[in-house]
Scaffold this active site. Structure first.
Site, mmCIF file in Angstrom:
data_model
loop_
_atom_site.group_PDB
_atom_site.id
_atom_site.type_symbol
_atom_site.label_atom_id
_atom_site.label_comp_id
_atom_site.label_asym_id
_atom_site.label_seq_id
_atom_site.Cartn_x
_atom_site.Cartn_y
_atom_site.Cartn_z
ATOM 1 N N VAL A 11 0.833 -1.208 0.000
ATOM 2 C CA VAL A 11 0.000 0.000 0.000
ATOM 3 C C VAL A 11 0.867 1.257 0.000
ATOM 4 C CG1 VAL A 11 -1.657 1.283 1.408
ATOM 5 C CG2 VAL A 11 -1.940 -1.174 1.096
ATOM 6 N N THR A 121 -5.055 -0.900 6.968
ATOM 7 C CA THR A 121 -6.379 -1.413 7.345
ATOM 8 C C THR A 121 -6.398 -1.630 8.845
ATOM 9 O OG1 THR A 121 -6.659 -2.465 5.225
ATOM 10 C CG2 THR A 121 -8.004 -3.312 7.021
ATOM 11 N N PRO A 258 -16.727 -19.515 -8.370
ATOM 12 C CA PRO A 258 -16.381 -20.547 -7.389
ATOM 13 C C PRO A 258 -14.934 -20.970 -7.622
ATOM 14 C CG PRO A 258 -17.675 -21.494 -9.163
ATOM 15 C CD PRO A 258 -17.597 -20.024 -9.430
ATOM 16 N N GLY A 263 -7.679 -16.292 -1.052
ATOM 17 C CA GLY A 263 -6.461 -16.134 -0.261
ATOM 18 C C GLY A 263 -6.034 -14.689 -0.277
ATOM 19 N N CYS A 266 -5.691 -9.796 2.277
ATOM 20 C CA CYS A 266 -6.810 -8.992 2.788
ATOM 21 C C CYS A 266 -8.000 -9.812 3.270
ATOM 22 C CB CYS A 266 -7.277 -8.019 1.723
ATOM 23 S SG CYS A 266 -6.126 -6.656 1.522
ATOM 24 N N LYS A 327 -3.618 -15.657 -6.553
ATOM 25 C CA LYS A 327 -4.422 -15.304 -7.728
ATOM 26 C C LYS A 327 -3.451 -14.906 -8.830
ATOM 27 C CE LYS A 327 -4.895 -10.362 -7.016
ATOM 28 N NZ LYS A 327 -5.770 -9.212 -7.034
HETATM 29 C C1 UDX Z 1 -8.784 -7.553 -2.228
HETATM 30 C C2 UDX Z 1 -9.866 -6.540 -2.640
HETATM 31 O O1 UDX Z 1 -10.339 -6.839 -3.943
HETATM 32 C C3 UDX Z 1 -9.322 -5.132 -2.567
HETATM 33 O O2 UDX Z 1 -10.325 -4.201 -2.882
HETATM 34 C C4 UDX Z 1 -8.816 -4.898 -1.151
HETATM 35 O O3 UDX Z 1 -8.313 -3.596 -0.994
HETATM 36 C C5 UDX Z 1 -7.765 -5.932 -0.801
HETATM 37 O O4 UDX Z 1 -8.300 -7.235 -0.951
HETATM 38 P P1 UDX Z 1 -6.743 -8.777 -3.397
HETATM 39 O O5 UDX Z 1 -6.542 -9.498 -2.107
HETATM 40 O O6 UDX Z 1 -5.540 -8.207 -4.090
HETATM 41 O O7 UDX Z 1 -7.752 -7.547 -3.181
HETATM 42 O O8 UDX Z 1 -7.387 -9.826 -4.419
HETATM 43 P P2 UDX Z 1 -8.777 -10.080 -5.163
HETATM 44 O O9 UDX Z 1 -8.582 -9.922 -6.617
HETATM 45 O O10 UDX Z 1 -9.865 -9.324 -4.548
HETATM 46 O O11 UDX Z 1 -8.975 -11.659 -4.894
HETATM 47 C C6 UDX Z 1 -9.045 -12.192 -3.580
HETATM 48 C C7 UDX Z 1 -9.194 -13.699 -3.595
HETATM 49 O O12 UDX Z 1 -10.521 -14.067 -3.952
HETATM 50 C C8 UDX Z 1 -8.294 -14.460 -4.555
HETATM 51 O O13 UDX Z 1 -7.768 -15.593 -3.901
HETATM 52 C C9 UDX Z 1 -9.204 -14.862 -5.683
HETATM 53 O O14 UDX Z 1 -8.769 -16.024 -6.343
HETATM 54 C C10 UDX Z 1 -10.511 -15.074 -4.952
HETATM 55 N N1 UDX Z 1 -11.702 -14.924 -5.793
HETATM 56 C C11 UDX Z 1 -12.018 -13.705 -6.331
HETATM 57 C C12 UDX Z 1 -12.554 -16.010 -6.005
HETATM 58 O O15 UDX Z 1 -12.307 -17.116 -5.527
HETATM 59 N N2 UDX Z 1 -13.684 -15.825 -6.744
HETATM 60 C C13 UDX Z 1 -14.033 -14.639 -7.284
HETATM 61 O O16 UDX Z 1 -15.097 -14.566 -7.937
HETATM 62 C C14 UDX Z 1 -13.166 -13.544 -7.087
#
Ligand code: UDX
Length: 440
Positions: A11, A121, A258, A263, A266, A327
């Site tokens: 951040v 946060t 799904p 992970g 956040c 991701k």
């Molecule tokens: C997240 C929020 O999106 C962001 O706004 C916040 O400030 C920090 O946390 P981030 O952790 O970088 O960001 O990843 P994000 O793209 O949101 O994905 C989070 C997780 O959810 C990943 O593991 C992703 O694979 C999973 N995911 C996301 C799913 O399993 N299904 C979905 O439909 C979307």
């Protein structure tokens, strides 16, 4: 404007680089001397698209500097961002030690009015604690030195952090007076064009907004994952269901994929931290606990699918894993489903051959000494001699692989797909047994 950012993690670094990009004089402070030395040469320690170029441009233009001297930082900025980590404690609560230490530093070195901005946060009520700590350290100087504490949570996504900062969909400003709100409006003006994205509210609401956003998104995912489990048992296909429900604009297509669980730095941490806060207020929050429980179960699903196909005892067996990052487009493996899978496979005696486009170095850092892990430099090498291929991250390059080559390399034509990236009919036509999430 003169801006100081304390903390050069995800951040802090993105905030500093983007504020320098639009012309501010930015000084970033970090206690980690090695990191500061690297950053001074433009070497960015995290994998984040566009960030290295922006950091290097800022340095070359003399607008972005790095130091380990917190006193220098506090003297420099009219805006002092606190962007240090809030790692979870054992019980899931956010550890405010670093945030409050910076507040103490500010109190010690402050010589003129500033706007202190909390970007980490933090639990609701932290802005108040930061204000109190600064005032306590300022003591009798507090009468002369006016300072504001603003809560300004960040919503950046890893892998898209620079774009999220430069073109935010909203800028949350938690503030208790009009003058400070106006200063924040000026600071954010370069990112607030076309239509007003500033949403001004009181500090506790701003602090809760951050948790509410993450918890809402995590809930969508856990609910989809729970429905996927039901679909599997009922002979329905969650991918068809996803399209069916997403068409309703009240539900929407975003964040209803799904998979093998969420992970990252956040969602898992913030769901737990809000759950902890709820307990502090003696408030029962069963939904938060359920979101976390479903996600934990989901992360164990890939192992179960492997066991169902290959048996309980995996001694001497090799499993290929594609995707280690939590991701795509990041090298971050914090709370990644791949880790839960690999650790479970090792407990069952299996060898893992893993490949990830960018997280290999990170994997080496975490699991360097693990004899049952072989990190492979390309995805096909990972398949060589393996009983099954498990996909943990939906990297683009996995979407259209050479199935013929994979089949010749794998000992068994078996794919366990934790991200539903293939059309089951296509993979089966290529001769594979295919197990996905929530699909018949
Ligand atoms: C997240 C929020 O999106 C962001 O706004 C916040 O400030 C920090 O946390 P981030 O952790 O970088 O960001 O990843 P994000 O793209 O949101 O994905 C989070 C997780 O959810 C990943 O593991 C992703 O694979 C999973 N995911 C996301 C799913 O399993 N299904 C979905 O439909 C979307």
């Amino acid at each position: 404007m003169k801006v100081t950012v304390v903390g050069t993690g995800y951040v802090g670094l993105v905030t500093g680089a983007c504020l320098a990009q639009v012309g501010n004089q930015v000084l970033c402070v970090d206690v980690d001397a090695d990191k500061v030395a690297r950053l001074q040469t433009g070497d960015v320690p995290i994998h984040e698209p566009d960030l290295p170029a922006m950091v290097q441009e800022g340095i070359a233009g003399g607008r972005l500097r790095f130091t380990t001297e917190v006193a220098e930082g506090i003297t420099h900025g009219d805006f002092l961002f606190i962007a240090v980590g809030t790692p979870p404690d054992e019980d899931g609560s956010a550890d405010l030690r670093h945030v409050l230490a910076v507040a103490g530093d500010i109190g010690r070195h402050l010589q003129r009015p500033v706007t202190v901005i909390n970007k980490s946060t933090v639990p609701v009520g932290t802005a108040q604690k930061v204000r109190a700590r600064i005032a306590a350290v300022l003591q009798d100087r507090a009468a002369d030195i006016v300072f504001d504490v603003v809560s300004n949570p960040e919503f950046l996504k890893e892998g898209a952090a620079v774009a999220d900062f430069m073109k935010p969909d909203r800028i949350i400003i938690g503030v208790d007076n009009v003058a400070a709100a106006e200063r924040m409006r000026v600071l954010y003006a370069p990112f607030n064009r076309n239509h007003d994205r500033l949403i001004i509210m009181d500090p506790p609401s701003a602090e809760l907004t951050k948790y509410a956003a993450n918890v809402m998104l995590a809930t969508k995912i856990s609910l989809m994952n729970e429905l996927a489990g039901l679909a599997e048992r009922m002979g329905a296909d969650i991918e068809q269901v996803r399209r069916g429900i997403g068409a309703d604009p009240r539900i929407g297509y975003a964040f209803i994929y799904p998979g093998c669980g969420y992970g990252g730095s956040c969602f898992p941490k913030d769901v737990r931290a809000l759950e902890y806060s709820a307990r502090q207020y003696d408030f029962d929050a069963p939904l938060l606990a359920a979101v976390e429980k479903v996600n934990d179960r989901q992360k164990g699903l890939l192992e179960q699918k492997v066991v169902r196909a290959l048996g309980e005892d995996l001694t001497g067996k090799t499993i290929a894993v594609w995707g280690l990052a939590f991701k795509p487009n990041t090298d971050d493996m914090r709370e990644a489903p791949s880790r839960v899978l690999m650790e479970a496979l090792w407990r069952r005696g299996a060898q893992v051959q893993a490949y990830d486009p960018v997280a290999m170095e990170e994997a080496r850092r975490i699991y360097g000494g693990e004899p049952a892990l072989r990190l492979c430099s390309d995805p096909y090498m990972a398949c060589e001699g393996a009983e099954a291929l498990v996909i943990c991250t939906e990297w683009q390059q996995f979407r259209s692989p050479d199935f013929v080559r994979m089949r010749s390399l794998l000992r068994q034509p078996l794919i366990v797909d934790g991200r539903n990236i293939y059309d089951p009919a296509v993979v089966r036509a290529e001769g594979f047994a295919y197990h996905a999430i929530g699909r018949p």
